[in-house]
Design a protein around this motif. Structure first.
Motif, PDB file in Angstrom:
ATOM      1  N   GLY A  35       0.821  -1.210   0.000  1.00 29.82           N
ATOM      2  CA  GLY A  35       0.000   0.000   0.000  1.00 29.82           C
ATOM      3  C   GLY A  35       0.851   1.254   0.000  1.00 29.82           C
ATOM      4  N   MET A  36       1.948   1.235   0.755  1.00 30.91           N
ATOM      5  CA  MET A  36       2.837   2.387   0.816  1.00 30.91           C
ATOM      6  C   MET A  36       3.499   2.663  -0.528  1.00 30.91           C
ATOM      7  SD  MET A  36       4.428   1.485   4.520  1.00 30.91           S
ATOM      8  CE  MET A  36       5.322   2.932   4.997  1.00 30.91           C
ATOM      9  N   GLU A  37       3.700   1.603  -1.312  1.00 31.67           N
ATOM     10  CA  GLU A  37       4.322   1.771  -2.628  1.00 31.67           C
ATOM     11  C   GLU A  37       3.457   2.589  -3.582  1.00 31.67           C
ATOM     12  OE1 GLU A  37       5.619  -1.872  -4.448  1.00 31.67           O
ATOM     13  OE2 GLU A  37       6.849  -2.423  -2.725  1.00 31.67           O
ATOM     14  N   THR A  38       2.186   2.757  -3.268  1.00 35.23           N
ATOM     15  CA  THR A  38       1.300   3.536  -4.142  1.00 35.23           C
ATOM     16  C   THR A  38       1.390   5.034  -3.886  1.00 35.23           C
ATOM     17  OG1 THR A  38      -0.602   3.368  -2.649  1.00 35.23           O
ATOM     18  CG2 THR A  38      -0.328   1.600  -4.273  1.00 35.23           C
ATOM     19  N   TYR A  46      10.868   7.075   1.806  1.00 35.89           N
ATOM     20  CA  TYR A  46      11.204   5.788   2.426  1.00 35.89           C
ATOM     21  C   TYR A  46      11.299   4.629   1.433  1.00 35.89           C
ATOM     22  CZ  TYR A  46       9.683   8.380   6.537  1.00 35.89           C
ATOM     23  OH  TYR A  46       9.534   9.326   7.511  1.00 35.89           O
ATOM     24  N   GLY A  47      11.359   4.935   0.155  1.00 35.67           N
ATOM     25  CA  GLY A  47      11.349   3.890  -0.868  1.00 35.67           C
ATOM     26  C   GLY A  47      12.410   2.833  -0.691  1.00 35.67           C
ATOM     27  N   HIS A  48      13.624   3.242  -0.360  1.00 31.74           N
ATOM     28  CA  HIS A  48      14.714   2.267  -0.205  1.00 31.74           C
ATOM     29  C   HIS A  48      14.430   1.306   0.948  1.00 31.74           C
ATOM     30  CE1 HIS A  48      15.677   5.659   2.404  1.00 31.74           C
ATOM     31  NE2 HIS A  48      16.442   4.851   3.107  1.00 31.74           N
ATOM     32  N   ILE A  49      13.845   1.795   2.026  1.00 37.03           N
ATOM     33  CA  ILE A  49      13.517   0.943   3.174  1.00 37.03           C
ATOM     34  C   ILE A  49      12.364   0.009   2.814  1.00 37.03           C
ATOM     35  CG2 ILE A  49      12.630   0.935   5.543  1.00 37.03           C
ATOM     36  CD1 ILE A  49      14.084   3.648   5.911  1.00 37.03           C
ATOM     37  N   ILE A  50      11.374   0.537   2.119  1.00 36.38           N
ATOM     38  CA  ILE A  50      10.218  -0.272   1.727  1.00 36.38           C
ATOM     39  C   ILE A  50      10.644  -1.384   0.769  1.00 36.38           C
ATOM     40  CG2 ILE A  50       8.026  -0.224   0.447  1.00 36.38           C
ATOM     41  CD1 ILE A  50       7.603   2.602   1.704  1.00 36.38           C
TER      42      ILE A  50
END
Length: 124
Positions: A35-38, A46-50
């Motif tokens: 969900g956070m990727e959307t 925080y993309g690298h952590i996700i």
């Protein structure tokens, strides 16, 4: 210790309450990360952590599948849920870009596995 003894131990492990609960928690965490990727703002920050969390969780799911295949042998593929889950994990391994990128959106279906592990969801 023979192969059957190892298979028996592996089957006990994958059927144990703590193992099933741990996988259930990872499925829920993975649903949140999907969900956070959307969100572009979340991914910028925080993309690298996700992505790291997604790779680690996917690695655990692959290890779980391999352990279940070892434990159950050919019986693994006789269960519709196992085939479904195997397919979702396999799709998750496809590249995030190119012609298979659309298939990766099916990863969200992993949450459907909760129906098999959380009995109260079966009524829904």
């Amino acid at each position: 210790m023979g192969i059957q003894a190892w298979r028996s131990r592996a089957e006990e492990l994958v059927k144990s309450k703590w193992f099933v609960n741990g996988i259930t928690i990872l499925i829920l965490i993975n649903a949140v990360t999907l969900g956070m990727e959307t969100s572009h703002s979340v991914m910028d920050r925080y993309g690298h952590i996700i992505h790291l969390a997604d790779h680690i969780i996917l690695s655990v799911f692959v290890a779980e599948i391999l352990l279940k295949i070892f434990a159950c042998g050919g019986r693994f593929f006789k269960s519709g849920w196992n085939v479904f889950y195997f397919s979702i994990v396999a799709i998750s391994l496809l590249p995030a870009s190119g012609p298979f990128a659309v298939l990766r959106t099916l990863r969200v279906l992993r949450v459907m596995r909760l129906i098999s592990t959380v009995p109260s969801l079966r009524r829904v």
